[in-house]
Structures are given as C-alpha cells and as structure tokens.
Write a protein that holds these residues in place. Structure first.
Motif, PDB file in Angstrom:
ATOM      1  N   ILE A 374       1.063  51.832  53.911  1.00 47.85           N
ATOM      2  CA  ILE A 374       1.644  51.249  55.127  1.00 47.85           C
ATOM      3  C   ILE A 374       1.508  52.225  56.293  1.00 47.85           C
ATOM      4  O   ILE A 374       2.060  53.322  56.285  1.00 47.85           O
ATOM      5  CB  ILE A 374       3.126  50.889  54.902  1.00 47.85           C
ATOM      6  CG1 ILE A 374       3.267  49.973  53.686  1.00 47.85           C
ATOM      7  CG2 ILE A 374       3.710  50.230  56.150  1.00 47.85           C
ATOM      8  CD1 ILE A 374       4.701  49.714  53.255  1.00 47.85           C
ATOM      9  N   SER A 375       0.781  51.777  57.296  1.00 48.02           N
ATOM     10  CA  SER A 375       0.589  52.599  58.487  1.00 48.02           C
ATOM     11  C   SER A 375       1.634  52.191  59.527  1.00 48.02           C
ATOM     12  O   SER A 375       1.766  51.015  59.861  1.00 48.02           O
ATOM     13  CB  SER A 375      -0.849  52.346  58.955  1.00 48.02           C
ATOM     14  OG  SER A 375      -0.955  52.418  60.319  1.00 48.02           O
ATOM     15  N   GLY A 376       2.389  53.181  60.020  1.00 50.73           N
ATOM     16  CA  GLY A 376       3.505  52.864  60.914  1.00 50.73           C
ATOM     17  C   GLY A 376       3.224  53.268  62.346  1.00 50.73           C
ATOM     18  O   GLY A 376       2.125  53.706  62.689  1.00 50.73           O
ATOM     19  N   SER A 401      -0.858  52.699  64.569  1.00 55.98           N
ATOM     20  CA  SER A 401      -0.786  51.977  63.285  1.00 55.98           C
ATOM     21  C   SER A 401      -2.022  51.111  63.073  1.00 55.98           C
ATOM     22  O   SER A 401      -2.476  50.941  61.940  1.00 55.98           O
ATOM     23  CB  SER A 401       0.456  51.100  63.239  1.00 55.98           C
ATOM     24  OG  SER A 401       0.457  50.172  64.316  1.00 55.98           O
ATOM     25  N   MET A 402      -2.590  50.582  64.178  1.00 52.76           N
ATOM     26  CA  MET A 402      -3.730  49.670  64.054  1.00 52.76           C
ATOM     27  C   MET A 402      -4.989  50.425  63.600  1.00 52.76           C
ATOM     28  O   MET A 402      -5.589  50.097  62.582  1.00 52.76           O
ATOM     29  CB  MET A 402      -4.000  48.986  65.403  1.00 52.76           C
ATOM     30  CG  MET A 402      -2.854  48.195  65.954  1.00 52.76           C
ATOM     31  SD  MET A 402      -2.605  46.660  65.049  1.00 52.76           S
ATOM     32  CE  MET A 402      -0.908  46.839  64.652  1.00 52.76           C
ATOM     33  N   GLY A 403      -5.350  51.435  64.397  1.00 53.41           N
ATOM     34  CA  GLY A 403      -6.567  52.175  64.070  1.00 53.41           C
ATOM     35  C   GLY A 403      -6.449  52.911  62.744  1.00 53.41           C
ATOM     36  O   GLY A 403      -7.399  52.939  61.953  1.00 53.41           O
ATOM     37  N   VAL A 404      -5.282  53.488  62.473  1.00 46.35           N
ATOM     38  CA  VAL A 404      -5.096  54.225  61.219  1.00 46.35           C
ATOM     39  C   VAL A 404      -5.240  53.269  60.035  1.00 46.35           C
ATOM     40  O   VAL A 404      -5.871  53.593  59.018  1.00 46.35           O
ATOM     41  CB  VAL A 404      -3.721  54.929  61.208  1.00 46.35           C
ATOM     42  CG1 VAL A 404      -3.404  55.488  59.830  1.00 46.35           C
ATOM     43  CG2 VAL A 404      -3.689  56.056  62.248  1.00 46.35           C
ATOM     44  N   ALA A 405      -4.682  52.058  60.167  1.00 46.36           N
ATOM     45  CA  ALA A 405      -4.792  51.081  59.082  1.00 46.36           C
ATOM     46  C   ALA A 405      -6.252  50.702  58.844  1.00 46.36           C
ATOM     47  O   ALA A 405      -6.718  50.631  57.699  1.00 46.36           O
ATOM     48  CB  ALA A 405      -3.970  49.834  59.419  1.00 46.36           C
ATOM     49  N   LEU A 406      -6.986  50.487  59.935  1.00 46.53           N
ATOM     50  CA  LEU A 406      -8.399  50.119  59.781  1.00 46.53           C
ATOM     51  C   LEU A 406      -9.169  51.272  59.137  1.00 46.53           C
ATOM     52  O   LEU A 406     -10.010  51.052  58.252  1.00 46.53           O
ATOM     53  CB  LEU A 406      -9.002  49.761  61.145  1.00 46.53           C
ATOM     54  CG  LEU A 406     -10.469  49.339  61.112  1.00 46.53           C
ATOM     55  CD1 LEU A 406     -10.668  48.071  60.283  1.00 46.53           C
ATOM     56  CD2 LEU A 406     -11.017  49.135  62.515  1.00 46.53           C
ATOM     57  N   VAL A 422      -1.330  47.744  55.070  1.00 41.94           N
ATOM     58  CA  VAL A 422      -0.399  47.064  55.973  1.00 41.94           C
ATOM     59  C   VAL A 422      -0.177  47.960  57.195  1.00 41.94           C
ATOM     60  O   VAL A 422      -0.080  49.183  57.055  1.00 41.94           O
ATOM     61  CB  VAL A 422       0.944  46.784  55.266  1.00 41.94           C
ATOM     62  CG1 VAL A 422       2.006  46.289  56.251  1.00 41.94           C
ATOM     63  CG2 VAL A 422       0.752  45.756  54.143  1.00 41.94           C
ATOM     64  N   ALA A 423      -0.107  47.355  58.376  1.00 43.02           N
ATOM     65  CA  ALA A 423       0.260  48.089  59.598  1.00 43.02           C
ATOM     66  C   ALA A 423       1.547  47.480  60.136  1.00 43.02           C
ATOM     67  O   ALA A 423       1.701  46.258  60.156  1.00 43.02           O
ATOM     68  CB  ALA A 423      -0.844  47.981  60.640  1.00 43.02           C
ATOM     69  N   MET A 441      -9.840  46.006  65.108  1.00 39.97           N
ATOM     70  CA  MET A 441      -9.715  45.624  63.704  1.00 39.97           C
ATOM     71  C   MET A 441     -10.392  44.276  63.439  1.00 39.97           C
ATOM     72  O   MET A 441     -11.091  44.093  62.438  1.00 39.97           O
ATOM     73  CB  MET A 441      -8.208  45.533  63.396  1.00 39.97           C
ATOM     74  CG  MET A 441      -7.840  45.548  61.957  1.00 39.97           C
ATOM     75  SD  MET A 441      -6.065  45.235  61.857  1.00 39.97           S
ATOM     76  CE  MET A 441      -5.361  46.789  62.259  1.00 39.97           C
ATOM     77  N   VAL A 442     -10.189  43.341  64.360  1.00 37.52           N
ATOM     78  CA  VAL A 442     -10.792  42.017  64.207  1.00 37.52           C
ATOM     79  C   VAL A 442     -12.310  42.130  64.346  1.00 37.52           C
ATOM     80  O   VAL A 442     -13.072  41.632  63.506  1.00 37.52           O
ATOM     81  CB  VAL A 442     -10.221  41.043  65.271  1.00 37.52           C
ATOM     82  CG1 VAL A 442     -10.992  39.725  65.257  1.00 37.52           C
ATOM     83  CG2 VAL A 442      -8.743  40.796  65.033  1.00 37.52           C
ATOM     84  N   TYR A 443     -12.713  42.817  65.399  1.00 36.26           N
ATOM     85  CA  TYR A 443     -14.153  42.928  65.693  1.00 36.26           C
ATOM     86  C   TYR A 443     -14.906  43.586  64.535  1.00 36.26           C
ATOM     87  O   TYR A 443     -16.015  43.197  64.189  1.00 36.26           O
ATOM     88  CB  TYR A 443     -14.310  43.743  66.983  1.00 36.26           C
ATOM     89  CG  TYR A 443     -15.712  44.100  67.355  1.00 36.26           C
ATOM     90  CD1 TYR A 443     -16.653  43.106  67.654  1.00 36.26           C
ATOM     91  CD2 TYR A 443     -16.112  45.429  67.423  1.00 36.26           C
ATOM     92  CE1 TYR A 443     -17.948  43.448  67.995  1.00 36.26           C
ATOM     93  CE2 TYR A 443     -17.407  45.770  67.762  1.00 36.26           C
ATOM     94  CZ  TYR A 443     -18.325  44.775  68.048  1.00 36.26           C
ATOM     95  OH  TYR A 443     -19.609  45.109  68.386  1.00 36.26           O
TER      96      TYR A 443
END
Ligand code: SF4
Ligand code: SF4
Length: 624
Positions: A374-376, A401-406, A422-423, A441-443
């Motif tokens: 889990i990336s916070g 949290s977004m970039g770390v999760a990706l 999970v982010a 993340m989507v791209y």
C-alpha cells in the motif's frame, strides 16, 4: 474566513509571527494573496483572508499560488504568497524563472521551515532558495520583526524588482509576542505593460536576463552590508563572537548575554564585511544557524576562520540546552548545569485518527485484506501506517502515492509478483499533485487500485476549503469538483470507478477485494465528510452491553478512540489454544453513532445508547 475590522494603527497586539505577517501584508496594500495550507504556514493566509480590501485564495498547490502572485506582481500590484518548506519544492519551477523576469509590484514569499519536524515529512532549510534563485532572504527572530521585515520586503522587492523570501521557522510562525501595528497604505498598481523581452522567457530572452540577475545580486550584497537588519551587538566576553539569525539569535542571546553577536536579519546575500568586522573583535567566531551550514560554508570560502557544525547539530533547534554545552566544550570549560526535569509519567498516547473518522473504515478494511503493498500519501490518512491498522507502507511527498504505486507495479521483484498494489490518497492531495500521477498510471497501463478518500476537507491543517468541498476561502459557495467525472476524464474506465460509503464495511471490503484482482487501474472513491466539517452529522451514540461482550477485541481493530479497554483476560479454546481477551467500553459522550464498530461485533454486544442521565449527551441538532 469572514472579514473582521482590523485592529487600529499604533495598537500593541499579542500576535504570532503568522498573524504579524498577515497584518503587514494588509498594511502594505497587497492586492492578491495566495497559498496552499501547510503547517506551520497555514494561519498566514487564514488571517489575511479576514482583512478587507484584498483578494485571498486557497490555491490547489503551492506552484499555482506562486504563479497567481507572480501574475499580480507582473500587473504592477503588490502580491503575497506563503507555504511550508516542502511547498517551495513544488513552487520552485516558477521561482527559478521568476528570478530572471523579476517583478513590477512587490512580491514577498513567506516560507515556513518546520525545524524539528513537528508536522512534516522532512526538515529543509529554505535559505537555500535564496542562494539558488539569487534572491534576498530576510529572517525574523520574533513577531515584531516578522511584521517589520514583511513591510521592508515590499520596499526591497520594488527597489530592485526582485521577489523577496521571508524565511520563518515554526517557532516564529506560532509563538506570540507583542507587535506595534500601523496604518494600511494604499498601493496603486501600474497595470501590466507588455514587455516580451522580459516576460516571455524563451532562450533568447532568458539568456539576456541572466547577467541582470547577477548584477542585481551584487547590489543586494551591498544593501545587506549596510542594512539596519544586520547589526553587531558588542559584549565584554570576547572569547567567542556569534553570527546568528532567526530564532537561533534569540537562543544565543539567552545563552551568552555577554558575547558579541552579529545578528543577520537580511541574511542572504551574506554581508561578508560585517562578518569580518565581528571576527576582528573576538578570539573566535561561531556561526549558529538552523539547519544547514550555509553562512558558515560561505564564510569559510571567503577565508574567514569560523566554527559551526563541527560543534553544533545539523538537525533541530539550537536551544540553550544545545548551545551551552557545545560552547563549554569548545572553551574547555566544565559542562554548565542545564535545566533537567524528571521524566513525567504520562499515559502513552500515540497519534490517532478522530472518533468516527471515515478513514477508520478504509484502514480497518485494508488491514483485513491480505497480500497488499500500500502506497500512501500526505494527510491525516498517513496515520493508517500506525496501530492498529498497519495498513500503509510508504509516504514520500504530496501526490507520490500514485507514482510510487505504479513504480511498485512495474518494478515487482520475484517476492512481489503476486502482490496487489494499492494507492491511498486524500481529496485535497489528489487535486494538489495526485491527478498527474493517476494520468501517468492510466497512460502507462498500470495495475493499481487507487483509494481516493474524499472527506471534503484539508483535514490535516484544519479543514480549509478547497475545490473538493465546494466552498471558497470565505465559506461562500464555489464550484465543487466531481471526483468520479474527474478520474473518468483522466482515462480510468467507468466500470473501474466506484463510489463507496466507507462506513459500510462489507461493501467496502468486497469492492476492494474485487478491484485488486482486476489487472487495470481502478479508483474507489469514499464519499463521507471529515467529522470536523460542518457537513458531518452526528447520530445517536452506541454503548457496549457488558453481559454480551465476549472480549474478542474485534471492535478495537477499527481504531476508534471512543472505544477503550476496561479489562483484559485469557481464554483457553477447546483446541487448547490460549487467546487474549479485551473487554471494552464506548465513551458515549464522544461516540457519533457512525456504526463502524458495530459491524465486526459478532455477539451484537454494541447497541444504541439508552440515556439514563437527564443530561442529553447527544449534541443538539443531531439526528436521533
Ligand atoms: S459507533 Fe463505534 S466507531 Fe463509531 S464513533 Fe461510536 S464508538 Fe466510534
Ligand atoms: S467486538 Fe463486541 S464482543 Fe468483541 S470486544 Fe468489541 S464489544 Fe465486545
């Protein structure tokens, strides 16, 4: 916040540094003030917004706030912008070009360094930005100086057409001292003059501005040498002379009242000649600066023999308890007696979330789902890393949290190949800097489940309004972002977007469990308000029926501070296994009836409270 009548001129008022800066901003005739909240800077804009005749806004992040202020200053009006230290990391892209264009109307940027990490993810020294951007730095040592230096900052800014940094620290931001205030002066903006060679920073134009920036720095150093903000206070004890700025100056004066001191208020560019003047008066010079050895390094580069971080720490405040022993060691004197207090016996009270916080349901659920990384992110919800949830594995910076999760997804090691990523991010943080990460993340076809905690508040800093809650800085109605439509516009498939009530644990659990299995980007939006905002409605509280409570402790795992353990025990199961028991009580005066703890209680021992006292403990206006 609503406007109030300002205190009359010539009043002596007890003010924090933040309040003093706000007053000076108003008196300086500032037209536009912008900020993103962040401890310890938040109150500056909160207070500014209560003054009449200026425009104040909560911006979505610090970079935007600085850009709004730049636009105002380009238009010839006075502007103000403030942020906590990490905010300038975000805003620095604009600062580093602003230094080339300069300003027309005065621009003061207050940066609040959280020395001692009261409420931050790191400890930074914002004086670096003065060196990096070649702009002046002013450092107040109390509220009166914070007020006076802000006013002076506007005069300096307009004299040399340069943005001015006001470097504050938590002690200056929050500690109160007396301030004599003045009148509001009118400042009439000249209006924007089209000057592409100055304001359009393409290479051909920017290259011509760089020599001007360095020429300006020479003038700034000359001003610093003669500035009344930099002065030497002589003293009879010439064994050590001190160079200090900000609160460090106060600590030096308290610790060594007989020593000569060079106080730096206009601390960058460093007035080298003034420093040499002090050095000629004493046996040795100690530079006392929080946090980094900036002045010390520059003086050593000038050939001055000074002492600094060889004997002083690189972290935290330099209080008398730190300074006195360090100087005693330097002088070979016996250690001074320092004030010590016997440790107080206090009940352990780890940081926790509020009673009935909607994040409790999220972290309780995450703690029940296995096999997650889990990336916070930054906000109240960072507390999910703590007890009893232990449901957050990283926290780096706003929106990270977004970039770390990706990155965790794309960089899986063998041990993580079956892990679900999970982010977790709050609404304000998502708008601040998380949106770009989700788009990325989507791209890049990530496999991440995002939990977007929309609690309609910047909870960590006191519930400031933002585009997520639909109110402006004065509490007026403003456009409210629809997060589902926003993440859809960023490319998340509509079937992968879910809105969930975080108080409905079975639904939340099923949604998370289902989405982490889908190899795609999912966004689960929780949509219940922070318990501290006006949109939150309390319900009838709950209580525990002692005769039904089996002591299983499931309700404790929710983490609500309204639940406390009354007694503990042991039970031997038919299998022979011994288990711990914890019998509990709910503090009905604070329980808001959210129902979270009711759901994991198998024996149904948690029921609505039956008030027996004539005092109705349910807050007036609550639903029953
Ligand atoms: S119902 Fe339970 S979880 Fe909710 S506020 Fe009351 S004690 Fe806390
Ligand atoms: S979950 Fe129910 S039975 Fe278990 S400790 Fe809490 S109140 Fe008692």
């Amino acid at each position: 916040m609503a406007a109030v009548m300002p205190v009359p001129a010539a009043s002596r008022v007890l003010m924090s540094g933040n309040e003093a800066v706000a007053r000076a901003v108003w008196e300086a005739g500032v037209k536009v003030a912008a900020a993103y909240p962040g401890t310890p800077s938040t109150e500056m804009l909160e207070v500014i917004s209560t003054y009449p005749d200026l425009y104040a806004e909560w911006s979505v992040n610090e970079k935007v706030s600085l850009e709004v202020a730049i636009g105002c200053a380009y238009a010839g009006s006075r502007a103000f912008c403030c942020m906590k230290h990490v905010g300038m990391n975000v805003a620095s892209d604009a600062l580093m070009t602003l230094t080339l264009t300069g300003v027309v109307g005065g621009l003061v940027i207050a940066i609040a360094d959280d020395v001692g990490l009261s409420s931050s993810q790191n400890e930074q020294d914002s004086r670096y930005w003065g060196r990096f951007a070649h702009v002046p730095v002013l450092e107040p040592a109390d509220s009166q100086e914070a007020y006076a230096m802000t006013l002076y900052g506007y005069a300096l800014s307009e004299k040399l057409q340069v943005p001015v940094i006001l470097r504050m620290t938590t002690r200056i931001n929050h500690v109160k001292s007396l301030v004599t205030v003045g009148e509001r002066g009118e400042h009439v903006g000249a209006g924007f003059t089209k000057e592409p060679a100055r304001f359009v920073m393409v290479p051909g134009n920017a290259g011509k501005r760089i020599p001007l920036m360095f020429a300006r720095e020479i003038k700034l150093r000359e001003l610093a040498e003669t500035s009344e903000l930099n002065f030497i206070e002589d003293g009879p004890d010439k064994r050590v002379g001190f160079i200090a700025s900000g609160p460090a100056y106060m600590h030096v004066k308290e610790s060594f009242p007989n020593a000569p001191v060079l106080k730096l208020g206009f601390s960058s560019p460093v007035p080298f000649d003034k420093c040499r003047e002090l050095a000629a008066m004493v046996d040795q010079v100690v530079v006392v600066e929080e946090v980094e050895p900036l002045v010390e390094t520059e003086l050593k580069a000038q050939g001055l023999k000074v002492i600094g971080k060889e004997i002083l720490p690189l972290q935290g405040e330099l209080s008398p308890n730190v300074l006195k022993p360090a100087i005693a060691r330097l002088l070979g004197e016996p250690m001074p007696e320092t004030t010590t207090f016997a440790p107080m016996q206090v009940f352990p009270r780890p940081p926790t979330m509020c009673v009935a916080c909607p994040h409790l349901g999220v972290y309780y659920t995450l703690s029940q789902v296995r096999n997650l990384n889990i990336s916070g992110d930054i906000g109240c919800y960072t507390l999910g890393a703590g007890h009893p949830w232990n449901a957050l594995d990283t926290c780096v910076s706003m929106g990270a949290s977004m970039g770390v999760a990706l990155g965790m997804d794309k960089g899986r090691g063998e041990a993580d190949k079956d892990k679900r990523i999970v982010a977790v991010i709050g609404d304000s943080t998502f708008l601040h800097m998380g949106m770009q990460g989700l788009l990325d993340m989507v791209y890049n076809k990530g496999n991440v489940t995002v939990l977007l905690l929309d609690n309609r508040a910047v909870g960590m800093t006191g519930g400031q309004n933002n585009p997520g809650n639909g109110y402006g800085i004065h509490g007026e109605e403003a456009p409210r972002i629809d997060f589902a439509r926003l993440v859809s516009a960023l490319g998340v498939k509509d079937e992968r977007i879910h809105k969930v009530n975080p108080y409905e644990l079975p639904v939340l659990f099923k949604t998370i469990r289902d989405e982490v299995k889908v190899p795609d980007v999912s966004v689960i939006i929780t949509d219940q308000p922070c318990v501290l905002v006006k949109d939150y409605h309390k319900l009838k509280p709950f209580e525990v029926m002692d005769d039904k409570c089996t002591g299983c402790g499931n309700c404790i795992d929710v983490g609500c501070p309204a639940i406390h353990v009354t007694s503990r025990g042991k039970e031997v199961k038919p299998s022979g296994r011994e288990v711990d028991l914890a019998f509990v009580r709910i503090e009905t005066s604070v329980c808001t009836g959210c129902g979270l703890c009711v759901q994991p209680c198998a024996p149904k021992a948690i029921v609505h409270h039956m008030a027996t006292s004539p005092i109705n403990l349910v807050t007036k206006g609550c639903e029953a």
